[in-house]
Design an enzyme around this catalytic site. Structure first.
Site: not given
Ligand code: PAF
Length: 285
Positions: A34, A37, A148, A187
């Site tokens: 998504h 990422h 992240g 996710s």
């Protein structure tokens, strides 16, 4: 974009890049990519000559009652997104390639940083993460690796073993990417019903509220956590797992935010456990 599926393939690819004097950026993922990422991929693209993404749902970081089997797998869609960045190579091994018969070696970060927050609720999780990330960094011969901030504890753990094991890689932490509602991209958002997704907006709202209060001068950790708790408790679909505040990056208890602090939450909506956080910039003590 090259698709690498085996250990010899990624080794040969990385060796060729090193021979050509290229810097290698690694972005480890479990796929179901998504915008979060993709922001990691862009950061890697901007900093490194060559970008290798890995797409591997790592069995060793899931507990027996967790969602390993159900975890979304959509490799073709992932490749389309990666090609647009563009990423140079994707490593997509089978579990038996990473953990062949007889596999017996694990990387375990001892000490408190893996025993709190998600580490306390997911025994063995960070051992699985540390093991697979060590293997990926080694195989890709990465100079830079990108993670992240949503998984801030993961970044702390990765930095710890990279330092402790003298791995020659720099770990980059990339800011959280949010949907318009404020919901952090994940996710696992794909598991949420429409109603749960709407309810989950409370996470970022609660963190923003505490951050605003902090900016206005509130430094007391209990008061800041209570603000977040109250806001989340106002949402009937939310089942709170934790609301915690620790110094960042050491993850030590911090009664007053007099240095950088991680205010982190984990909350279930239906069957889906979501995490989110904000870093309060308290400066250095
Ligand atoms: O953050 C993740 O998606 C995973 O923990 C990682 C870093 C790809 C290791 O499997």
């Amino acid at each position: 974009m090259e698709i690498l599926r085996t250990v010899p393939e990624i080794r040969a690819y990385a060796a060729a890049q090193k021979k050509a004097d290229k810097t290698i950026g690694l972005v480890p993922t479990m796929g179901a990519l998504h915008e979060g990422h993709l922001s990691l991929m862009r950061a890697a693209r901007a900093k490194c000559d060559v970008v290798i993404a890995s797409v591997f749902v790592n069995p060793t970081q899931f507990g027996p009652s967790e969602d390993y089997d159900a975890y979304p797998r959509q490799f073709e869609d992932d490749c389309r997104l990666l090609a647009e960045i563009p990423v140079d190579a994707v490593f997509h091994p089978e579990p038996a390639e990473m953990y062949p018969r007889g596999y017996s070696t694990y990387v375990e970060v001892a000490g408190d940083i893996t025993k709190k927050l998600c580490g306390a609720r997911r025994p063995g999780h960070f051992r699985g993460v540390a093991t697979v990330v060590t293997k990926l960094i080694n195989l890709a011969r990465a100079d830079e690796a990108f993670f992240g901030q949503k998984d801030a504890q993961q970044v702390v753990v990765v930095r710890r073993f990279v330092t402790d094991l003298n791995l020659n890689v720099h770990i980059n932490m990339v800011p959280i990417v949010r949907e318009e509602s404020g919901l952090a991209r994940s996710s696992r958002n794909a598991y949420l019903s429409a109603a749960e997704k709407e309810a989950a907006g409370v996470l970022s709202r609660s963190l923003r509220k505490a951050e605003a209060s902090f900016r206005q001068g509130e430094k007391n950790a209990e008061t800041l956590k209570a603000l977040v708790l109250r806001e989340i408790q106002s949402e009937p679909m939310a089942e709170i797992d934790y609301v915690e505040l620790y110094s960042f990056p050491d993850l030590e208890p911090l009664p007053e935010v007099t240095e950088d602090a991680l205010l982190a939450v984990a909350v279930k909506f239906g069957q889906t456990r979501l995490i989110d956080n904000v870093i309060l910039e308290g400066g250095r003590a």
